[in-house]
Design a protein around this motif. Structure first.
Motif, PDB file in Angstrom:
ATOM      1  N   UNK A  21      13.621 -10.549  40.309  1.00  0.00           N
ATOM      2  CA  UNK A  21      13.070 -12.632  39.872  1.00  0.00           C
ATOM      3  C   UNK A  21      14.108 -12.919  38.991  1.00  0.00           C
ATOM      4  N   UNK A  22      14.005 -13.733  38.860  1.00  0.00           N
ATOM      5  CA  UNK A  22      15.139 -14.776  37.662  1.00  0.00           C
ATOM      6  C   UNK A  22      14.192 -14.559  36.457  1.00  0.00           C
ATOM      7  N   UNK A  23      15.411 -14.156  35.486  1.00  0.00           N
ATOM      8  CA  UNK A  23      15.047 -14.010  33.831  1.00  0.00           C
ATOM      9  C   UNK A  23      15.355 -12.892  33.896  1.00  0.00           C
ATOM     10  N   UNK A  24      15.041 -11.718  34.416  1.00  0.00           N
ATOM     11  CA  UNK A  24      14.368 -10.156  34.543  1.00  0.00           C
ATOM     12  C   UNK A  24      16.088  -9.630  33.762  1.00  0.00           C
ATOM     13  N   UNK A  25      15.791  -8.986  32.630  1.00  0.00           N
ATOM     14  CA  UNK A  25      17.210  -8.062  32.471  1.00  0.00           C
ATOM     15  C   UNK A  25      16.898  -7.106  33.504  1.00  0.00           C
ATOM     16  N   UNK A  26      18.719  -6.942  34.522  1.00  0.00           N
ATOM     17  CA  UNK A  26      18.530  -5.271  35.271  1.00  0.00           C
ATOM     18  C   UNK A  26      19.676  -4.848  34.362  1.00  0.00           C
ATOM     19  N   UNK A  27      19.629  -3.376  35.583  1.00  0.00           N
ATOM     20  CA  UNK A  27      21.150  -2.707  34.914  1.00  0.00           C
ATOM     21  C   UNK A  27      21.024  -1.995  36.366  1.00  0.00           C
ATOM     22  N   UNK A  28      22.033  -2.605  37.010  1.00  0.00           N
ATOM     23  CA  UNK A  28      22.825  -2.698  38.293  1.00  0.00           C
ATOM     24  C   UNK A  28      24.121  -1.218  38.324  1.00  0.00           C
ATOM     25  N   UNK A  29      23.495  -0.131  38.442  1.00  0.00           N
ATOM     26  CA  UNK A  29      24.804   0.907  38.634  1.00  0.00           C
ATOM     27  C   UNK A  29      25.466   0.427  40.492  1.00  0.00           C
ATOM     28  N   UNK A  30      26.954   0.254  40.161  1.00  0.00           N
ATOM     29  CA  UNK A  30      26.923   0.686  41.263  1.00  0.00           C
ATOM     30  C   UNK A  30      28.564   1.825  41.010  1.00  0.00           C
ATOM     31  N   UNK A  31      28.585   1.918  42.632  1.00  0.00           N
ATOM     32  CA  UNK A  31      29.735   2.737  42.533  1.00  0.00           C
ATOM     33  C   UNK A  31      31.247   1.976  42.350  1.00  0.00           C
ATOM     34  N   UNK A  32      31.826   2.632  41.263  1.00  0.00           N
ATOM     35  CA  UNK A  32      33.540   2.113  41.896  1.00  0.00           C
ATOM     36  C   UNK A  32      34.376   3.093  42.470  1.00  0.00           C
ATOM     37  N   UNK A  40      30.397   5.936  39.075  1.00  0.00           N
ATOM     38  CA  UNK A  40      28.942   5.072  38.662  1.00  0.00           C
ATOM     39  C   UNK A  40      29.397   4.088  37.409  1.00  0.00           C
ATOM     40  N   UNK A  41      28.725   2.995  37.345  1.00  0.00           N
ATOM     41  CA  UNK A  41      30.188   1.615  36.681  1.00  0.00           C
ATOM     42  C   UNK A  41      28.332   0.910  36.810  1.00  0.00           C
ATOM     43  N   UNK A  42      28.053   1.267  34.918  1.00  0.00           N
ATOM     44  CA  UNK A  42      26.574   0.378  35.342  1.00  0.00           C
ATOM     45  C   UNK A  42      26.948  -0.934  34.352  1.00  0.00           C
ATOM     46  N   UNK A  82      25.636  -0.295  45.870  1.00  0.00           N
ATOM     47  CA  UNK A  82      24.936  -0.492  45.145  1.00  0.00           C
ATOM     48  C   UNK A  82      23.883   0.821  44.381  1.00  0.00           C
ATOM     49  N   UNK A  83      24.437   2.118  43.784  1.00  0.00           N
ATOM     50  CA  UNK A  83      23.366   2.951  43.649  1.00  0.00           C
ATOM     51  C   UNK A  83      21.934   2.858  43.187  1.00  0.00           C
ATOM     52  N   UNK A  84      21.776   2.280  42.207  1.00  0.00           N
ATOM     53  CA  UNK A  84      20.593   1.674  42.129  1.00  0.00           C
ATOM     54  C   UNK A  84      19.866   0.316  41.085  1.00  0.00           C
ATOM     55  N   UNK A  85      18.543  -0.430  41.348  1.00  0.00           N
ATOM     56  CA  UNK A  85      18.781  -1.469  40.369  1.00  0.00           C
ATOM     57  C   UNK A  85      17.844  -0.970  39.782  1.00  0.00           C
ATOM     58  N   UNK A  86      17.761  -0.963  37.992  1.00  0.00           N
ATOM     59  CA  UNK A  86      16.995  -1.020  37.664  1.00  0.00           C
ATOM     60  C   UNK A  86      16.057  -1.963  36.316  1.00  0.00           C
TER      61      UNK A  86
END
Length: 115
Positions: A21-32, A40-42, A82-86
């Motif tokens: 949701x908007x306002x959440x702090x997330x960590x996005x793991x993306x394959x580069x 994987x870039x975070x 996108x590997x995963x979203x935390x």
């Protein structure tokens, strides 16, 4: 016609996505991909907006500060890169688009935590 499209798209959609949701702090793991290597870039930051709901083209806009300069990236949720979203922290927002945070500083830029 739409049935054929749906049969192609359905298997590519991710089912393990958290409730972002908007306002959440997330960590996005993306394959580069760099030349022949893949890493994987975070990217960690606050979600300013979520667009297109649950459809295949759904995206989130994530913003973080790097040396005092705001950096925003738009991530397609169902992209194979996108590997995963935390979710690091859940934020309590009273609106769906938090674009005002781009100009906000100090206390105005803080978002309370959702319980």
């Amino acid at each position: 016609m739409f049935e054929k499209l749906e049969t192609l798209i359905k298997p590519q959609m991710k089912s393990d996505l958290p409730d972002i949701r908007p306002g959440d702090t997330v960590r996005v793991y993306q394959k580069v991909k760099e030349k022949d290597k893949e890493r994987i870039q975070i990217f960690e930051g606050q979600v300013l907006a979520r667009k297109h709901g649950r459809e295949p083209g759904a995206t989130i806009t994530v913003r973080k500060l790097v040396d005092g300069v705001g950096m925003e990236r738009i991530f397609p949720l169902h992209s194979p890169t996108i590997e995963k979203i935390e979710i690091v922290r859940k934020g309590k927002a009273r609106r769906s688009k938090l674009y005002y945070l781009r100009e906000a500083t100090g206390e105005r830029a803080k978002i309370k935590e959702r319980k």
